[in-house]
Design a protein around this motif. Structure first.
Motif, mmCIF file in Angstrom:
data_model
loop_
_atom_site.group_PDB
_atom_site.id
_atom_site.type_symbol
_atom_site.label_atom_id
_atom_site.label_comp_id
_atom_site.label_asym_id
_atom_site.label_seq_id
_atom_site.Cartn_x
_atom_site.Cartn_y
_atom_site.Cartn_z
ATOM 1 N N ASN A 21 112.789 10.693 46.639
ATOM 2 C CA ASN A 21 111.828 10.033 47.520
ATOM 3 C C ASN A 21 112.107 10.398 48.978
ATOM 4 O O ASN A 21 112.594 9.575 49.753
ATOM 5 N N PRO A 22 111.810 11.663 49.390
ATOM 6 C CA PRO A 22 111.972 12.031 50.802
ATOM 7 C C PRO A 22 111.148 11.106 51.694
ATOM 8 O O PRO A 22 109.978 10.850 51.436
ATOM 9 N N GLY A 23 111.767 10.617 52.747
ATOM 10 C CA GLY A 23 111.134 9.644 53.623
ATOM 11 C C GLY A 23 111.485 8.224 53.253
ATOM 12 O O GLY A 23 111.290 7.305 54.051
ATOM 13 N N ARG A 24 111.965 8.032 52.016
ATOM 14 C CA ARG A 24 112.459 6.723 51.560
ATOM 15 C C ARG A 24 111.421 5.616 51.682
ATOM 16 O O ARG A 24 111.758 4.445 51.858
ATOM 17 N N TYR A 25 110.150 5.965 51.579
ATOM 18 C CA TYR A 25 109.122 4.948 51.806
ATOM 19 C C TYR A 25 109.017 3.938 50.663
ATOM 20 O O TYR A 25 108.389 2.891 50.829
ATOM 21 N N LEU A 26 109.623 4.243 49.504
ATOM 22 C CA LEU A 26 109.638 3.265 48.418
ATOM 23 C C LEU A 26 111.040 2.789 48.080
ATOM 24 O O LEU A 26 111.214 1.976 47.173
ATOM 25 N N VAL A 27 112.052 3.267 48.777
ATOM 26 C CA VAL A 27 113.432 2.874 48.477
ATOM 27 C C VAL A 27 113.672 1.425 48.900
ATOM 28 O O VAL A 27 113.262 1.012 49.993
ATOM 29 N N LEU A 28 114.322 0.653 48.034
ATOM 30 C CA LEU A 28 114.720 -0.700 48.398
ATOM 31 C C LEU A 28 115.825 -0.610 49.444
ATOM 32 O O LEU A 28 116.877 -0.019 49.204
ATOM 33 N N TYR A 29 115.608 -1.198 50.615
ATOM 34 C CA TYR A 29 116.616 -1.109 51.665
ATOM 35 C C TYR A 29 117.850 -1.926 51.290
ATOM 36 O O TYR A 29 117.733 -3.011 50.706
#
Length: 451
Positions: free
Chosen positions: A339-347
């Motif tokens: 997920n480049p950009g981490r727009y869906l990664v749980l922080y």
């Protein structure tokens, strides 16, 4: 606790006064055994709270999880299922049910426990405007009203908050083959807020459309709502094929940044001898997702140094084998996500990211923010195996081992993510940093109850 007691009293009264002579016409998927499916209700008989106008449900999810990283603050990072390490936790307590009267229909499911904080905290749309929507909706997992049209095998039109199918897994752990969801499920929506239309043109097919506020968001990030839909086809009871597709603008203040996501699953039951004392059933489930964001500084799959790539690719596969007349089961599987950009990664939780960035609520701020800039790399791998003991349809005892790994420091290490002592009341020294590591192994013990 007061709200829970009131809810129990109301549901008991409704059930006592209702009658048991429900008139049922055509029912989609009628007569098909779907209890084996990952993300589905495994009960073979109706809820004991079933009556003419109401079908009730009570679910309890209690767990104890041990992280071999043993973080000092007991905080679990990167999970919507778990919240605390090395402690007995009530993850979720749900109570509610479905109401119907001459076509009018409604459903309400209340939620209590750690998930009533863990899931709402991931929605940054609530920082647009006022009224603290994360608190307003905190104790609701589902709540909608609508109407059933007796056409074909049924048409339902509902408005409110309803469950998402993206990622295959159910929001309720009692319906899932694994406890800690793979990255594919854990980083995609558990709920939608808006309007849906469900159409069942045949016994084996469902077509569903959505007009919603956004991607697991109580509110809207921009002026455009999210749109999407689901198609589910079960040609017979041993096969399920579904696709979910979504389009919206879910970056705060970036109205020209669009998001597209496609989620696709295939489930197959390849062995079925339900009365066997040895192997009684076997099945696999597979899910593959592809998506991207494009516009306002990011370039989807075709990025460059000025507009970095920002996309989502993931997959997960699980195999499950049941034994002893389906009273025991063993599951093994895992998945991968980039997920480049981490727009869906749980922080990461804790002081590593306590608040959203006031200038961009889709990114974190605070003393030690977790970077989510365009093009920032994130790759994750996971695998798990578990054993279930299910003496009846209402109770599951589960023990599960989970291994997860990320391409960047992400999981809580021994130093935790809160403070040097693990307590939020401890002042942070200037040189203190959250202890994030690239890997974790954990054991989960869970008791899952449903009637």
């Amino acid at each position: 606790m007061k709200q829970l007691l009131i809810a129990i009293t109301i549901l008991s009264a409704v059930n006592c006064f209702a009658q048991n002579d429900t008139l049922i016409t055509k029912i989609p998927f009628e007569g098909m055994d779907m209890t084996w499916q990952n993300g589905s209700d495994r009960r073979t008989t109706p809820s004991v709270l079933t009556s003419k106008y109401f079908v009730g449900s009570i679910m309890i999810d209690a767990n104890y999880t041990h992280s071999f990283n043993n973080p000092i603050d007991n905080t679990v990072v990167g999970s919507t299922a778990l919240a605390r390490n090395n402690e007995m936790q009530l993850s979720s307590a749900n109570i509610g049910g479905e109401f119907n009267y001459e076509g009018a229909r409604g459903k309400i499911m209340l939620q209590f426990g750690t998930r009533s904080t863990v899931v709402p905290r991931n929605d940054y749309s609530v920082y647009r405007g006022q009224y603290q929507l994360d608190n307003v909706y905190r104790y609701l997992s589902e709540a909608y009203a609508g109407y059933h049209f007796d056409k074909w095998y049924g048409i339902n039109v509902d408005a409110g908050m309803f469950m998402s199918y993206i990622g295959l897994n159910s929001y309720y752990q009692v319906e899932n083959w694994e406890y800690q969801a793979s990255f594919t499920s854990d980083n995609t929506p558990w709920f939608f807020n808006g309007v849906r239309v469900q159409i069942f043109p045949t016994k084996h097919l469902k077509i569903e459309g959505w007009l919603i506020n956004g991607w697991q968001s109580y509110a809207k990030f921009n002026s455009m709502p999210g749109i999407g839909g689901n198609v589910t086809w079960c040609p017979n009871e041993a096969v399920k094929l579904l696709t979910n597709d979504y389009y919206g603008t879910d970056a705060a203040g970036l109205k020209n940044r669009i998001r597209f996501h496609s989620d696709n699953s295939l489930l197959v039951r390849y062995y079925n001898q339900p009365k066997a004392t040895g192997i009684s059933r076997a099945a696999f489930s597979s899910t593959f997702d592809i998506g991207f964001e494009s516009g306002d500084g990011v370039g989807g799959f075709n990025g460059n140094s000025q507009t970095p790539s920002q996309y989502f690719l993931s997959g997960m596969v699980y195999n499950r084998v049941w034994f002893n007349k389906n009273k025991m089961a063993w599951t093994i599987g895992g998945g991968y996500m980039t997920n480049p950009g981490r727009y869906l990664v749980l922080y990461p939780t804790g002081d590593a990211s306590p608040l959203p960035n006031p200038n961009n609520p889709t990114q974190t701020a605070g003393t030690h923010p977790f970077s989510a800039n365009p093009g920032d790399e994130f790759k994750g791998w996971d695998c798990s195996t578990n054993f279930d003991f299910m003496p009846n349809q209402s109770i599951t005892f589960r023990v599960e081992f989970v291994h997860r790994k990320a391409s960047v420091p992400y999981f809580a290490g021994s130093g935790g993510v809160t403070s040097p002592t693990g307590y939020t009341t401890t002042p942070l020294p200037d040189d203190w940093q959250p202890d994030l590591v690239k890997m974790e192994n954990r054991l989960i013990f869970a008791v899952l109850f449903r009637i």
